[in-house]
Design a protein around this motif. Sequence first.
Motif, PDB file in Angstrom:
ATOM      1  N   PRO A 245       1.028  -1.161  -0.140  1.00  0.00           N
ATOM      2  CA  PRO A 245      -0.029  -0.059   0.076  1.00  0.00           C
ATOM      3  C   PRO A 245       0.612   1.284   0.077  1.00  0.00           C
ATOM      4  N   VAL A 246       0.501   2.102  -0.938  1.00  0.00           N
ATOM      5  CA  VAL A 246       1.278   3.499  -1.029  1.00  0.00           C
ATOM      6  C   VAL A 246       0.505   4.687  -0.619  1.00  0.00           C
ATOM      7  N   LEU A 247      -0.765   4.621  -0.966  1.00  0.00           N
ATOM      8  CA  LEU A 247      -1.643   5.656  -0.311  1.00  0.00           C
ATOM      9  C   LEU A 247      -3.140   5.288  -0.138  1.00  0.00           C
ATOM     10  N   ILE A 248      -3.652   6.185   1.120  1.00  0.00           N
ATOM     11  CA  ILE A 248      -4.789   5.744   1.501  1.00  0.00           C
ATOM     12  C   ILE A 248      -5.687   7.012   1.326  1.00  0.00           C
ATOM     13  N   ARG A 249      -7.047   6.839   0.806  1.00  0.00           N
ATOM     14  CA  ARG A 249      -7.757   8.201   0.693  1.00  0.00           C
ATOM     15  C   ARG A 249      -9.047   7.788   1.461  1.00  0.00           C
ATOM     16  N   CYS A 250      -9.308   8.766   2.547  1.00  0.00           N
ATOM     17  CA  CYS A 250     -10.482   8.446   3.116  1.00  0.00           C
ATOM     18  C   CYS A 250     -11.487   9.630   3.064  1.00  0.00           C
ATOM     19  N   TYR A 251     -12.921   9.420   2.919  1.00  0.00           N
ATOM     20  CA  TYR A 251     -13.872  10.613   3.009  1.00  0.00           C
ATOM     21  C   TYR A 251     -14.917  10.163   4.045  1.00  0.00           C
ATOM     22  N   GLY A 252     -15.224  11.037   4.856  1.00  0.00           N
ATOM     23  CA  GLY A 252     -16.184  10.721   6.113  1.00  0.00           C
ATOM     24  C   GLY A 252     -16.972  11.986   6.013  1.00  0.00           C
ATOM     25  N   ILE A 253     -18.163  11.841   5.590  1.00  0.00           N
ATOM     26  CA  ILE A 253     -19.034  12.963   5.568  1.00  0.00           C
ATOM     27  C   ILE A 253     -20.520  12.683   6.114  1.00  0.00           C
TER      28      ILE A 253
ATOM     29  N   LEU B 166      -3.068   0.573   6.575  1.00  0.00           N
ATOM     30  CA  LEU B 166      -1.349   0.559   6.098  1.00  0.00           C
ATOM     31  C   LEU B 166      -0.282  -0.148   6.834  1.00  0.00           C
ATOM     32  N   ALA B 167      -1.012  -0.558   8.267  1.00  0.00           N
ATOM     33  CA  ALA B 167       0.153  -1.124   9.336  1.00  0.00           C
ATOM     34  C   ALA B 167       1.152  -0.294   9.488  1.00  0.00           C
ATOM     35  N   ALA B 168       1.067   1.227   9.472  1.00  0.00           N
ATOM     36  CA  ALA B 168       2.081   2.009   9.759  1.00  0.00           C
ATOM     37  C   ALA B 168       1.629   3.357  10.877  1.00  0.00           C
ATOM     38  N   GLU B 169       2.275   3.778  11.296  1.00  0.00           N
ATOM     39  CA  GLU B 169       2.194   5.284  12.055  1.00  0.00           C
ATOM     40  C   GLU B 169       2.482   6.380  11.263  1.00  0.00           C
ATOM     41  N   ALA B 170       1.662   7.221  11.659  1.00  0.00           N
ATOM     42  CA  ALA B 170       2.133   8.693  10.883  1.00  0.00           C
ATOM     43  C   ALA B 170       3.112   9.404  11.472  1.00  0.00           C
ATOM     44  N   LYS B 171       3.512  10.145  10.445  1.00  0.00           N
ATOM     45  CA  LYS B 171       4.897  10.812  10.455  1.00  0.00           C
ATOM     46  C   LYS B 171       4.734  12.546  10.669  1.00  0.00           C
ATOM     47  N   SER B 172       3.787  13.020   9.698  1.00  0.00           N
ATOM     48  CA  SER B 172       3.535  14.395   9.526  1.00  0.00           C
ATOM     49  C   SER B 172       2.015  14.772   8.799  1.00  0.00           C
ATOM     50  N   VAL B 173       1.602  15.731   9.382  1.00  0.00           N
ATOM     51  CA  VAL B 173       0.183  15.990   8.786  1.00  0.00           C
ATOM     52  C   VAL B 173       0.312  17.611   8.548  1.00  0.00           C
ATOM     53  N   TYR B 174      -0.430  17.910   7.387  1.00  0.00           N
ATOM     54  CA  TYR B 174      -0.927  19.266   6.968  1.00  0.00           C
ATOM     55  C   TYR B 174      -2.350  19.358   6.901  1.00  0.00           C
ATOM     56  N   ALA B 175      -2.982  20.477   7.478  1.00  0.00           N
ATOM     57  CA  ALA B 175      -4.152  20.257   7.536  1.00  0.00           C
ATOM     58  C   ALA B 175      -4.927  21.640   7.217  1.00  0.00           C
TER      59      ALA B 175
ATOM     60  N   GLN C 223       1.786  12.016   5.982  1.00  0.00           N
ATOM     61  CA  GLN C 223       2.772  11.008   5.467  1.00  0.00           C
ATOM     62  C   GLN C 223       2.962   9.996   6.658  1.00  0.00           C
ATOM     63  N   PHE C 224       3.260   8.921   6.281  1.00  0.00           N
ATOM     64  CA  PHE C 224       3.335   7.763   7.273  1.00  0.00           C
ATOM     65  C   PHE C 224       4.597   7.537   7.536  1.00  0.00           C
ATOM     66  N   GLN C 225       5.146   6.751   8.738  1.00  0.00           N
ATOM     67  CA  GLN C 225       6.529   6.476   8.945  1.00  0.00           C
ATOM     68  C   GLN C 225       7.289   5.586   7.720  1.00  0.00           C
ATOM     69  N   ASN C 226       6.435   5.132   6.913  1.00  0.00           N
ATOM     70  CA  ASN C 226       6.984   3.785   5.880  1.00  0.00           C
ATOM     71  C   ASN C 226       6.822   4.413   4.732  1.00  0.00           C
ATOM     72  N   GLY C 227       6.825   6.049   4.659  1.00  0.00           N
ATOM     73  CA  GLY C 227       6.630   6.549   3.455  1.00  0.00           C
ATOM     74  C   GLY C 227       5.430   6.757   2.741  1.00  0.00           C
ATOM     75  N   ALA C 228       4.168   5.796   3.092  1.00  0.00           N
ATOM     76  CA  ALA C 228       2.973   5.795   2.616  1.00  0.00           C
ATOM     77  C   ALA C 228       2.376   7.220   2.938  1.00  0.00           C
ATOM     78  N   MET C 229       1.262   7.448   2.074  1.00  0.00           N
ATOM     79  CA  MET C 229       0.595   9.038   2.061  1.00  0.00           C
ATOM     80  C   MET C 229      -0.901   8.829   2.152  1.00  0.00           C
TER      81      MET C 229
ATOM     82  N   THR D  81     -13.423   4.755   1.448  1.00  0.00           N
ATOM     83  CA  THR D  81     -12.012   4.597   1.623  1.00  0.00           C
ATOM     84  C   THR D  81     -11.389   3.920   0.308  1.00  0.00           C
ATOM     85  N   GLU D  82     -10.264   4.475  -0.049  1.00  0.00           N
ATOM     86  CA  GLU D  82      -9.472   3.800  -1.023  1.00  0.00           C
ATOM     87  C   GLU D  82      -8.057   3.347  -0.641  1.00  0.00           C
ATOM     88  N   VAL D  83      -7.552   2.064  -1.176  1.00  0.00           N
ATOM     89  CA  VAL D  83      -6.114   2.094  -0.642  1.00  0.00           C
ATOM     90  C   VAL D  83      -5.612   1.587  -2.156  1.00  0.00           C
ATOM     91  N   ILE D  84      -4.512   2.554  -2.441  1.00  0.00           N
ATOM     92  CA  ILE D  84      -3.730   2.296  -3.637  1.00  0.00           C
ATOM     93  C   ILE D  84      -2.469   1.475  -3.328  1.00  0.00           C
TER      94      ILE D  84
END
Length: 338
Positions: A148-156, A191-200, A224-230, A247-250
């Motif tokens: 997995p390299v990217l996750i896209r989530c919508y919650g509305i 993603l089995a990964a922890e977050a590294k940075s965020v911009y909101a 961005q996640f610690q393993n580089g995933a977005m 949710t989409e995982v690419i």
Amino acid sequence: MKKIRIGTVGLGRLGRRHAENIAFRLPSAELTAVCSIIPAEVDAVQQEWGIPYGYNDFAEMLKNQDLDAISICSSSTEHCRQIAQALEAGFHVFSEKPLGIGMEEVLSARQIVEKYPGQIFQLGFMRRFDPSYVYAKRKIEAGYIGKPVLIRCYGIDPVSAIDGAIAFAAKSGGLFLDMAIHDFDLSRWLLAAEAKSVYAVGACFEYKEFAKYGDVDNGAAMLQFQNGAMGLFYAGRMCAHGYHVETEVIGTRGSLRIGTVPYKNLVTLANENGVTNECVGGFLERFETAYLNEMEHFVNCILTDKKPGVGVIDGVQSTAMAYAATESFHTGKVVYLD
Ligand code: NAI
């Protein structure tokens, strides 16, 4: 068969559903006591369902020796304190999300949970128990989409629920903590990964009432996640067509999507206005099975002395992500997580 006797606090929108599941849909559980600061809610449930004990004071319920476990579905501002009280009184604890609404309190909740390893603690991230999300997780783990390299989530949330959201705003912790937290938790899990940075970013596009609480009606975050995933996250309170959780995982070899169109069911309608598919109207409808499954998991963990799949660390990490997103939104800067 041994039944786990549960006392539940909070009988509002979600608390009443959990109470109903415990009372009528889980053969290994019994709804023994209910508690709410609103006496009419307690009276109604006791009378309608024949529940033996009713309380308006949580501390009083904790004195009840007929209970094995406590389910916390009160307002988010109450969770950490009630988790501590219930654990200290010797009970197993299920708590709704979020774990708490401040980093300090969620870290102390973690300490308390870790102080009582013999007692089960589960947090209410029910999407992890939704059949489609469980299926998607298995596909990812089986390598179906590669890495997995990217996750896209919508919650509305539905705009039809906007009045409740405004009324709840003072106690919700804000859009990222109240709503996007589900997606933050899902992203860590999928993603089995922890977050590294965020911009909101975010704004009150239509409902200025949220501004009074430093909150927004629409917000977005890039992580961005610690393993580089977005990660790309969007949360909003103004869905016109219903309740939209997508949710989409690419991955490097494929992709998967969950809930691309939030269909109500498999019925397609047609009349003089055209062809329509109706959509799910809210969280109770979309995640009906997940709420039941997560409570069944909690009860089974108590019966078999197993650690639940969602614990206090998931509450801490998702809260840290939501806090970082909120801070980034307020400061306009990228926030780095520890
Ligand atoms: P609500 O406002 O409808 O109900 C809150 C309930 O808690 C009421 O019965 C109120 O009397 C009770 N309460 C509040 N403080 C109390 C106290 N100190 N002692 C005893 N009772 C107290 O809220 P809603 O929508 O049911 O949300 C409850 C919790 O569930 C919130 O933390 C929310 O974030 C979470 N939630 C989770 C969802 C999910 O999908 N997992 C969906 C909706 C809510």
